[in-house]
Design a protein around this motif. Structure first.
Motif, PDB file in Angstrom:
ATOM      1  N   GLU A  40     -96.519 -67.132 -86.162  1.00 47.21           N
ATOM      2  CA  GLU A  40     -95.248 -65.655 -85.543  1.00 47.21           C
ATOM      3  C   GLU A  40     -94.265 -65.281 -87.360  1.00 47.21           C
ATOM      4  O   GLU A  40     -93.738 -63.753 -86.708  1.00 47.21           O
ATOM      5  CB  GLU A  40     -95.175 -65.531 -84.369  1.00 47.21           C
ATOM      6  N   THR A  45     -93.955 -60.773 -85.634  1.00 50.18           N
ATOM      7  CA  THR A  45     -94.244 -60.381 -84.607  1.00 50.18           C
ATOM      8  C   THR A  45     -94.762 -60.764 -83.293  1.00 50.18           C
ATOM      9  O   THR A  45     -95.059 -62.111 -84.014  1.00 50.18           O
ATOM     10  CB  THR A  45     -95.730 -59.433 -84.881  1.00 50.18           C
ATOM     11  N   SER A  46     -94.881 -60.976 -81.927  1.00 51.73           N
ATOM     12  CA  SER A  46     -95.045 -61.913 -81.404  1.00 51.73           C
ATOM     13  C   SER A  46     -96.406 -61.901 -80.721  1.00 51.73           C
ATOM     14  O   SER A  46     -97.253 -60.727 -81.129  1.00 51.73           O
ATOM     15  CB  SER A  46     -94.200 -61.542 -79.416  1.00 51.73           C
ATOM     16  N   ARG A  49     -97.862 -64.270 -75.399  1.00 49.10           N
ATOM     17  CA  ARG A  49     -97.656 -64.451 -73.892  1.00 49.10           C
ATOM     18  C   ARG A  49     -97.272 -65.941 -73.186  1.00 49.10           C
ATOM     19  O   ARG A  49     -97.973 -66.499 -73.030  1.00 49.10           O
ATOM     20  CB  ARG A  49     -98.673 -63.169 -72.990  1.00 49.10           C
ATOM     21  N   LEU A  57    -102.576 -63.075 -75.129  1.00 45.81           N
ATOM     22  CA  LEU A  57    -102.116 -62.893 -76.089  1.00 45.81           C
ATOM     23  C   LEU A  57    -101.398 -61.932 -76.353  1.00 45.81           C
ATOM     24  O   LEU A  57    -102.356 -60.626 -75.045  1.00 45.81           O
ATOM     25  CB  LEU A  57    -103.592 -62.845 -77.629  1.00 45.81           C
ATOM     26  N   THR A  58    -100.738 -61.093 -77.218  1.00 43.63           N
ATOM     27  CA  THR A  58    -100.226 -59.914 -76.775  1.00 43.63           C
ATOM     28  C   THR A  58    -100.727 -58.965 -77.728  1.00 43.63           C
ATOM     29  O   THR A  58    -102.534 -59.491 -77.980  1.00 43.63           O
ATOM     30  CB  THR A  58     -98.804 -59.454 -77.882  1.00 43.63           C
ATOM     31  N   PRO A  59    -101.102 -57.504 -77.803  1.00 39.89           N
ATOM     32  CA  PRO A  59    -101.785 -56.621 -78.399  1.00 39.89           C
ATOM     33  C   PRO A  59    -102.005 -57.115 -79.909  1.00 39.89           C
ATOM     34  O   PRO A  59    -102.968 -56.689 -80.599  1.00 39.89           O
ATOM     35  CB  PRO A  59    -101.728 -55.355 -77.573  1.00 39.89           C
ATOM     36  N   GLU A  60    -100.493 -56.814 -80.263  1.00 41.49           N
ATOM     37  CA  GLU A  60    -100.220 -57.606 -81.669  1.00 41.49           C
ATOM     38  C   GLU A  60    -101.490 -59.361 -82.149  1.00 41.49           C
ATOM     39  O   GLU A  60    -102.315 -59.350 -83.333  1.00 41.49           O
ATOM     40  CB  GLU A  60     -99.527 -58.334 -82.074  1.00 41.49           C
ATOM     41  N   GLN A  62    -103.934 -60.034 -80.077  1.00 42.04           N
ATOM     42  CA  GLN A  62    -105.641 -59.661 -80.400  1.00 42.04           C
ATOM     43  C   GLN A  62    -106.108 -59.426 -81.669  1.00 42.04           C
ATOM     44  O   GLN A  62    -106.354 -59.415 -81.650  1.00 42.04           O
ATOM     45  CB  GLN A  62    -105.880 -58.468 -79.450  1.00 42.04           C
TER      46      GLN A  62
END
Length: 292
Positions: A40, A45-46, A49, A57-60, A62
């Motif tokens: 990360e 970016t994260s 979650r 997972l965050t959208p990023e 994924q």
């Protein structure tokens, strides 16, 4: 960034639990968590979650996961192709048109028995999608129509001829022994959808006899067609071998239609150096063909 970090992310997405993911990767949970935090930080970016447990997972995350699957597949392919072990391993991606699925019964068991370390990824797709897969490298090998326009320029090896036939349940329809193309419009037809290559070929044959048809059912699923035939919704024009391979109930009547049939074969990218996996599959299946 290294491939182990991506392996940890894939495992976490699959297991949905830090402890289980760490166990699957043969590392401690703190090690897995620390390496994912490093990933990360490197990407800025994260990805995950977090609360007291994994929440997804965050959208990023994924998006990174999708890249991770592709990168790890490529790494697996590289290791299998240049490693010291001459036995093929890794993943062979095979695309198949729906009407050729029965041929897997003949070809895949021998491949698995001969090369047990080889993994297979099989996708049932329309011809246009198969050609795209060969072009972008997501497919190593295709089983389909060798003379389809979308397949122009690819190397191929013919396996068999696909003979057209009228197929129906004898409990609902009485088919003539020698059906004619010109009489096809008397039946309620259940056909594959227009984008499927088999349907395109059927339309070409009908046009040659000055005919067009309006099917009562259209589907891109061979399984759905079988259900429609057995329930008496209509009859279908399919390769003759489907009368033998539809096994969910009583036998279906199969009546050959006039014509020589279409060539089905193996296709692969002609201008790329074949991987060890692809070479092994082609050599094995060619040997089997020479014995028949």
């Amino acid at each position: 960034m290294d491939h182990r970090q991506l392996t940890f992310l894939v495992a976490l997405a699959r297991e949905r639990h830090f402890g289980r993911a760490a166990k699957a990767c043969h590392v401690t949970q703190p090690t897995l968590s620390a390496r994912l935090q490093q990933l990360e930080e490197e990407l800025g970016t994260s990805l995950i979650r977090r609360s007291r447990r994994f929440e997804g997972l965050t959208p990023e995350g994924q998006r990174v996961l999708a890249h991770a699957h592709r990168i790890l597949d490529e790494f697996d392919a590289l290791r299998a192709d240049v490693g010291p072990d001459t036995a093929p391993s890794g993943c062979l991606s095979l695309g198949v048109i729906p009407s050729a699925l029965h041929a897997l019964d003949t070809h895949l068991p021998a491949l698995r028995n001969t090369f047990p370390r080889l993994r297979l990824r099989i996708r049932e797709l329309a011809t246009s999608a198969l050609a795209q897969g060969l072009e972008d490298g997501s497919l190593d090998l295709v089983m389909g129509y060798t003379d389809a326009p979308a397949m122009a320029g690819y190397a191929y090896r013919e396996l068999y001829r696909e003979r057209p036939a009228l197929i129906a349940s004898p409990a609902h329809f009485s088919l003539p022994e020698t059906p004619r193309w010109q009489a096809l419009d008397q039946w309620p037809l259940c056909l594959l959808t227009p984008e499927m290559e088999h349907r395109k070929r059927l339309e070409t044959r009908l046009a040659g006899h000055g005919l067009s048809v309006a099917p009562v059912v259209e589907t891109n699923s061979i399984t759905t067609l079988e259900v429609m035939l057995r329930s008496g919704v209509g009859v279908s024009v399919l390769p003759a071998h489907f009368g033998e391979h539809f096994t969910n109930g009583s036998p279906l009547d199969v009546r050959l239609l006039p014509g020589d049939g279409d060539r089905i074969g193996l296709l692969w990218h002609a201008t790329r150096s074949p991987s060890r996996r692809l070479q092994a599959a082609l050599s094995l299946w060619q040997s089997a063909a020479d014995l028949t």
